[in-house]
Design a protein around this motif. Structure first.
Motif, PDB file in Angstrom:
ATOM      1  N   GLY A   1       0.814  -1.216   0.000  1.00 13.63           N
ATOM      2  CA  GLY A   1       0.000   0.000   0.000  1.00 13.63           C
ATOM      3  C   GLY A   1       0.846   1.264   0.000  1.00 13.63           C
ATOM      4  N   ASN A   2       1.966   1.221   0.686  1.00  5.07           N
ATOM      5  CA  ASN A   2       2.826   2.389   0.750  1.00  5.07           C
ATOM      6  C   ASN A   2       3.634   2.580  -0.520  1.00  5.07           C
ATOM      7  N   THR A   3       3.815   1.523  -1.297  1.00  3.52           N
ATOM      8  CA  THR A   3       4.514   1.669  -2.571  1.00  3.52           C
ATOM      9  C   THR A   3       3.710   2.559  -3.510  1.00  3.52           C
TER      10      THR A   3
ATOM     11  N   MET B   1      -8.294   8.587  -3.311  1.00  3.26           N
ATOM     12  CA  MET B   1      -7.844   9.194  -2.067  1.00  3.26           C
ATOM     13  C   MET B   1      -8.572   8.647  -0.848  1.00  3.26           C
ATOM     14  N   HIS B   2      -9.741   8.042  -1.055  1.00  7.78           N
ATOM     15  CA  HIS B   2     -10.432   7.399   0.064  1.00  7.78           C
ATOM     16  C   HIS B   2      -9.621   6.227   0.617  1.00  7.78           C
ATOM     17  N   HIS B   3      -8.735   5.663  -0.201  1.00  7.83           N
ATOM     18  CA  HIS B   3      -7.933   4.516   0.214  1.00  7.83           C
ATOM     19  C   HIS B   3      -6.448   4.846   0.155  1.00  7.83           C
ATOM     20  N   HIS B   4      -6.108   6.055   0.536  1.00 12.55           N
ATOM     21  CA  HIS B   4      -4.732   6.543   0.574  1.00 12.55           C
ATOM     22  C   HIS B   4      -3.905   5.674   1.515  1.00 12.55           C
TER      23      HIS B   4
ATOM     24  N   PRO C   1      -4.119  -0.932   2.284  1.00  9.82           N
ATOM     25  CA  PRO C   1      -3.923  -2.175   1.525  1.00  9.82           C
ATOM     26  C   PRO C   1      -5.188  -2.571   0.772  1.00  9.82           C
ATOM     27  N   GLY C   2      -5.000  -3.145  -0.415  1.00 15.42           N
ATOM     28  CA  GLY C   2      -6.125  -3.611  -1.206  1.00 15.42           C
ATOM     29  C   GLY C   2      -6.781  -2.542  -2.053  1.00 15.42           C
TER      30      GLY C   2
END
Length: 258
Positions: free
Chosen positions: A145-147, A181-184, A187-188
């Motif tokens: 996720g951070n990538t 941006m809701h899933h900034h 993961p997933g």
């Protein structure tokens, strides 16, 4: 530490700060931290009808503070890197762990300083997604996720900045097209799904301690002297947080000997 902004602004309905006013703000910030006067740009104090009034502001006491508070700018694109190089005390690069991209960013900074009549050298830091785990696939899963979060800055406005292979360019563009941006950093997310295994390996550092030390050492040899790392959860209730302990116990002691 300062940057143009991202999720904090997006959640207020705002885009990152434009580069020209951002650079002007850096100049003013450094002036304040030196104790210099900063002229007012606009205002309506004249409506008060004062016989006299200030035309500039300053922090009166801060000029005697030693050492001066340093300014560290987070930067990805060439214009912000150059602005940081001209006005900051440190540049923190967010271009991934790829050596070619890091070398390019450092060259942009050094060139900007030389053109401004400044000594070319300036301290560099690097933002990196990194996870320590004996199983590289598990390490990549934890930090995926951070990538996508870090990589997004290289294509924030739809144009890829910095050197990139055809494959890297395709992934950068896919991240931009998919970014939610809701899933900034969650993961997933859709943006995470756009990141290939090859890209994760090149842009981030995921694997056993000795592998992480090797990749970090290469960046240190280029001139990076500080790292800002994201990837492992810090909540001790999360079993994946063990990877953070592995970094402290198995990677840091080796870096200290370099």
């Amino acid at each position: 530490g300062i940057g143009r902004g991202d999720s904090a602004l997006a959640n207020l309905g705002l885009a990152p700060h434009a580069v020209v006013p951002f650079e002007r703000y850096l100049e003013q910030l450094q002036a304040y931290l030196r104790g210099d006067e900063v002229p007012f740009e606009e205002g309506d104090v004249e409506t008060l009808g004062l016989s006299d009034r200030p035309t500039a502001s300053r922090i009166a006491w801060i000029g005697s503070v030693e050492p001066k508070v340093p300014v560290d700018v987070a930067a990805t694109g060439p214009r912000v890197i150059a602005a940081a190089a001209r006005h900051a005390d440190r540049v923190s690069l967010n271009v991934g762990a790829d050596l070619d991209r890091t070398r390019w960013a450092m060259d942009v900074a050094r060139t900007a300083r030389a053109e401004a009549g400044l000594p070319p050298e300036i301290p560099f830091a690097a933002y990196l997604p990194l996870v320590v785990h004996d199983d590289p696939k598990e390490a990549t899963r934890i930090g995926a996720g951070n990538t996508s979060l870090f990589a997004r800055f290289s294509t924030m406005h739809g144009k890829v900045v910095g050197p990139a292979t055809a494959h890297q360019r395709a992934v950068f563009e896919a991240i931009h097209a998919a970014y939610d941006m809701h899933h900034h950093s969650v993961p997933g997310s859709a943006q995470e799904a756009a990141v290939t295994a090859e890209f994760k390996h090149e842009f981030g550092i995921f694997g056993p301690p000795n592998y992480c030390v090797e990749r970090l050492s290469q960046l240190i040899e280029l001139g990076i002297d500080r790292f800002i790392l994201r990837g492992s959860p810090l909540d001790p209730a999360d079993p994946d947080s063990a990877s953070s302990e592995r970094f402290v116990q198995d990677v840091v002691p080796q870096l200290r000997t370099l």
